[in-house]
Write an enzyme that holds these catalytic residues in place. Sequence first.
Site, PDB file in Angstrom:
ATOM      1  N   LYS A 191       6.441 -64.438 -12.121  1.00 54.76           N
ATOM      2  CA  LYS A 191       7.846 -64.578 -11.734  1.00 54.76           C
ATOM      3  C   LYS A 191       8.041 -63.854 -10.417  1.00 54.76           C
ATOM      4  O   LYS A 191       8.122 -62.624 -10.372  1.00 54.76           O
ATOM      5  CB  LYS A 191       8.784 -63.970 -12.783  1.00 54.76           C
ATOM      6  CG  LYS A 191      10.231 -64.375 -12.521  1.00 54.76           C
ATOM      7  CD  LYS A 191      11.249 -63.449 -13.133  1.00 54.76           C
ATOM      8  CE  LYS A 191      11.541 -62.248 -12.295  1.00 54.76           C
ATOM      9  NZ  LYS A 191      12.015 -62.518 -10.920  1.00 54.76           N
ATOM     10  N   GLU A 267       4.003 -50.702 -10.986  1.00 52.82           N
ATOM     11  CA  GLU A 267       3.988 -50.173  -9.609  1.00 52.82           C
ATOM     12  C   GLU A 267       5.445 -50.012  -9.219  1.00 52.82           C
ATOM     13  O   GLU A 267       6.123 -50.988  -8.914  1.00 52.82           O
ATOM     14  CB  GLU A 267       3.289 -51.164  -8.668  1.00 52.82           C
ATOM     15  CG  GLU A 267       1.831 -51.432  -8.984  1.00 52.82           C
ATOM     16  CD  GLU A 267       0.921 -50.285  -8.568  1.00 52.82           C
ATOM     17  OE1 GLU A 267       1.388 -49.332  -7.922  1.00 52.82           O
ATOM     18  OE2 GLU A 267      -0.274 -50.337  -8.922  1.00 52.82           O
ATOM     19  N   CYS A 301       7.219 -49.572  -0.589  1.00 58.68           N
ATOM     20  CA  CYS A 301       7.238 -48.506  -1.595  1.00 58.68           C
ATOM     21  C   CYS A 301       6.500 -47.263  -1.109  1.00 58.68           C
ATOM     22  O   CYS A 301       6.739 -46.177  -1.607  1.00 58.68           O
ATOM     23  CB  CYS A 301       6.609 -49.016  -2.883  1.00 58.68           C
ATOM     24  SG  CYS A 301       4.997 -49.730  -2.584  1.00 58.68           S
ATOM     25  N   GLU A 398      15.344 -43.241  -2.401  1.00 60.89           N
ATOM     26  CA  GLU A 398      14.404 -44.137  -1.727  1.00 60.89           C
ATOM     27  C   GLU A 398      15.198 -44.920  -0.675  1.00 60.89           C
ATOM     28  O   GLU A 398      16.094 -45.690  -1.005  1.00 60.89           O
ATOM     29  CB  GLU A 398      13.771 -45.090  -2.760  1.00 60.89           C
ATOM     30  CG  GLU A 398      12.603 -45.868  -2.189  1.00 60.89           C
ATOM     31  CD  GLU A 398      11.951 -46.810  -3.208  1.00 60.89           C
ATOM     32  OE1 GLU A 398      12.581 -47.166  -4.220  1.00 60.89           O
ATOM     33  OE2 GLU A 398      10.788 -47.202  -2.978  1.00 60.89           O
TER      34      GLU A 398
HETATM   35  P1  NAD Z   1      13.596 -54.827  -8.356  1.00 58.30           P
HETATM   36  O1  NAD Z   1      13.144 -53.895  -9.405  1.00 58.30           O
HETATM   37  O2  NAD Z   1      15.061 -55.039  -8.200  1.00 58.30           O
HETATM   38  O3  NAD Z   1      12.983 -56.276  -8.569  1.00 58.30           O
HETATM   39  C1  NAD Z   1      11.588 -56.501  -8.685  1.00 58.30           C
HETATM   40  C2  NAD Z   1      11.359 -57.758  -9.481  1.00 58.30           C
HETATM   41  O4  NAD Z   1      11.862 -57.567 -10.772  1.00 58.30           O
HETATM   42  C3  NAD Z   1      12.050 -59.013  -8.960  1.00 58.30           C
HETATM   43  O5  NAD Z   1      11.213 -60.113  -9.229  1.00 58.30           O
HETATM   44  C4  NAD Z   1      13.296 -59.094  -9.810  1.00 58.30           C
HETATM   45  O6  NAD Z   1      13.788 -60.409  -9.935  1.00 58.30           O
HETATM   46  C5  NAD Z   1      12.746 -58.611 -11.117  1.00 58.30           C
HETATM   47  N1  NAD Z   1      13.698 -58.079 -12.077  1.00 58.30           N
HETATM   48  C6  NAD Z   1      14.864 -57.426 -11.863  1.00 58.30           C
HETATM   49  N2  NAD Z   1      15.450 -57.108 -13.034  1.00 58.30           N
HETATM   50  C7  NAD Z   1      14.630 -57.572 -14.013  1.00 58.30           C
HETATM   51  C8  NAD Z   1      14.647 -57.555 -15.426  1.00 58.30           C
HETATM   52  N3  NAD Z   1      15.642 -56.982 -16.124  1.00 58.30           N
HETATM   53  N4  NAD Z   1      13.616 -58.147 -16.081  1.00 58.30           N
HETATM   54  C9  NAD Z   1      12.599 -58.716 -15.415  1.00 58.30           C
HETATM   55  N5  NAD Z   1      12.519 -58.748 -14.085  1.00 58.30           N
HETATM   56  C10 NAD Z   1      13.506 -58.183 -13.397  1.00 58.30           C
HETATM   57  O7  NAD Z   1      12.923 -54.310  -7.015  1.00 58.30           O
HETATM   58  P2  NAD Z   1      13.026 -54.945  -5.573  1.00 58.30           P
HETATM   59  O8  NAD Z   1      14.345 -54.557  -4.984  1.00 58.30           O
HETATM   60  O9  NAD Z   1      12.636 -56.373  -5.586  1.00 58.30           O
HETATM   61  O10 NAD Z   1      11.850 -54.159  -4.836  1.00 58.30           O
HETATM   62  C11 NAD Z   1      12.035 -52.903  -4.318  1.00 58.30           C
HETATM   63  C12 NAD Z   1      11.479 -51.847  -5.248  1.00 58.30           C
HETATM   64  O11 NAD Z   1      10.125 -52.162  -5.550  1.00 58.30           O
HETATM   65  C13 NAD Z   1      11.426 -50.475  -4.592  1.00 58.30           C
HETATM   66  O12 NAD Z   1      11.828 -49.492  -5.518  1.00 58.30           O
HETATM   67  C14 NAD Z   1       9.967 -50.311  -4.238  1.00 58.30           C
HETATM   68  O13 NAD Z   1       9.549 -48.984  -4.120  1.00 58.30           O
HETATM   69  C15 NAD Z   1       9.297 -51.021  -5.347  1.00 58.30           C
HETATM   70  N6  NAD Z   1       7.961 -51.439  -4.947  1.00 58.30           N
HETATM   71  C16 NAD Z   1       6.904 -50.768  -5.490  1.00 58.30           C
HETATM   72  C17 NAD Z   1       5.625 -51.109  -5.101  1.00 58.30           C
HETATM   73  C18 NAD Z   1       4.451 -50.390  -5.674  1.00 58.30           C
HETATM   74  O14 NAD Z   1       3.342 -50.902  -5.532  1.00 58.30           O
HETATM   75  N7  NAD Z   1       4.629 -49.254  -6.321  1.00 58.30           N
HETATM   76  C19 NAD Z   1       5.399 -52.147  -4.184  1.00 58.30           C
HETATM   77  C20 NAD Z   1       6.508 -52.813  -3.655  1.00 58.30           C
HETATM   78  C21 NAD Z   1       7.794 -52.444  -4.065  1.00 58.30           C
END
Ligand code: NAD
Length: 498
Positions: A191, A267, A301, A398
């Site tokens: 997804k 992650e 991230c 962040e």
């Molecule tokens: P997010 O958590 O809002 O969304 C990430 C994914 O999760 C998207 O596909 C979103 O549609 C999905 N999602 C949201 N709510 C959900 C739920 N209840 N159930 C299932 N899926 C759900 O994060 P974002 O804004 O897309 O990305 C930014 C965040 O990601 C930052 O906090 C960043 O640090 C983190 N990030 C971490 C890494 C890592 O490797 N540690 C890498 C990239 C980004």
Amino acid sequence: MNGAAAPTRLQLAEPTAETLATVATVVQNVTMPRNDRQVEVCNPATGRVITTVPDYDPAQAVQAVATAAAAGPDWAARTPRQRADILRRWYDLIIEHAETIALLITREMGKPLPEARAEVVYGSDFVRWYAEETVRPAGNVREVPAGGATLLTRRAPVGLSVLITPWNFPLAMATRKIAPALAAGCPALIKPATLTPLTTYYVVGLARRAGVPDDLIQVVTTSDAAAFSTAVLSDSRVRKVSFTGSTGVGKVLLGHAAQNVLRSSMELGGDAPLIVFDDADLERAVNGAYAAKMRNGGQSCIAANRIFVQDGIADAFVEGLTEKMAAAVVGDGLADGVTLGPLIDDRAVSSMQRLVDDAVAKGAAVRTGGRAIEASGHFFEATVLDRLPSTAEIANTEIFGPVAAIQRFSTQAEVIARANATEYGLAGYVFTENLDRALNVADALQTGLVGINQGVPSNAAAPFGGMKQSGLGREGSAEGLDEYQEIRFYNVARRETH
Ligand code: NAD
């Protein structure tokens, strides 16, 4: 340096009509199924709709689980070499289509085209790496301490893996999960973030052309991520969830995973400290800090979130970084010369403005930038805040944008304590020419990875992942394959024969 440097160019760079026409064709050529309900994908550089993708409901997502699960046994039964050859063909196709993929990444996510090309190199390398890893020997033989038996350890695919990716690296976050899942012999349901699904559809199409069975990887796009995860993660055919995204959502998914005791890789968010000691090489530190802060417009991230600079080098460092940040060219990532694209949405821009205003109200000095840019897209100036008080909200959140937030420190012990005073533990950075100091400080940082005298530490050979609330498990490297395998043992009784 004392007053503010020249502001970031407010003239937004625009792509040529020819580039726009090419990208429109590229977008049209992404093959994906049609569905009764569709969801819009927007261009963050203009706010305008690019195209629509299927908006699947939970029942359709569960159907995709069934389809992928049914394709699993045949894939798991293929020999390692057969899987490796298919992965390698997938890698070759990604490289052949590198420019198309880069254009898609820039269009849906916004990053400048040269950075999108760099993501294709970085992201495709996970596919090549796992093509190679698939055929490496797994398992071993051990002696039982008391004798009388031999243990054989074996590896088996963990099973159907649900992969949930964020919008910031549309290719690399997908390949870093799909490639080890396939290498291990698992079917997968991915997804992608609804904001950036086109790259995923495109590269999964290439995987099928490379020989991955049609049903084995399912792509599910949806506007209701919560309903999706509730339905899919409670299905007993699912055995694993791998998520990259915010810590808040990660905790919700771990709650779901607990119900069926799913293998979980998380992650999550970061709050990376970047520490510059007096004995650092100034040019290396400025360039490293710029890369660690500004890659992906700060939307990473592992972005340098809190920059700590020792008193003796601080003025020179701030001057050097300010000069580089002030030279950023802001605009549509498809335009020539752009080094800073749009943020992902309006919310991100308002969040930057609120954080900067709060920091200034609490005493921080703006060295360059500091303002949202008036435009139909979502732009914010490359910004340097100096002498940030630790009470400012931006020092404790962040940032996820192009704002370098600099605090000053005097001793090693003090900066280690401040660097570790966070619930996160993904990345850290140390700049010093003293090897002992570099390693001692790296050891003391509570983070899964440390960049020493450099700002871009991740690659396919690195076991990427976080400590504390930044996550569970590792991606990339041999350890990344472990996440998709069960380790089993056979205890073989032995007796003397004559
Ligand atoms: P997010 O958590 O809002 O969304 C990430 C994914 O999760 C998207 O596909 C979103 O549609 C999905 N999602 C949201 N709510 C959900 C739920 N209840 N159930 C299932 N899926 C759900 O994060 P974002 O804004 O897309 O990305 C930014 C965040 O990601 C930052 O906090 C960043 O640090 C983190 N990030 C971490 C890494 C890592 O490797 N540690 C890498 C990239 C980004």
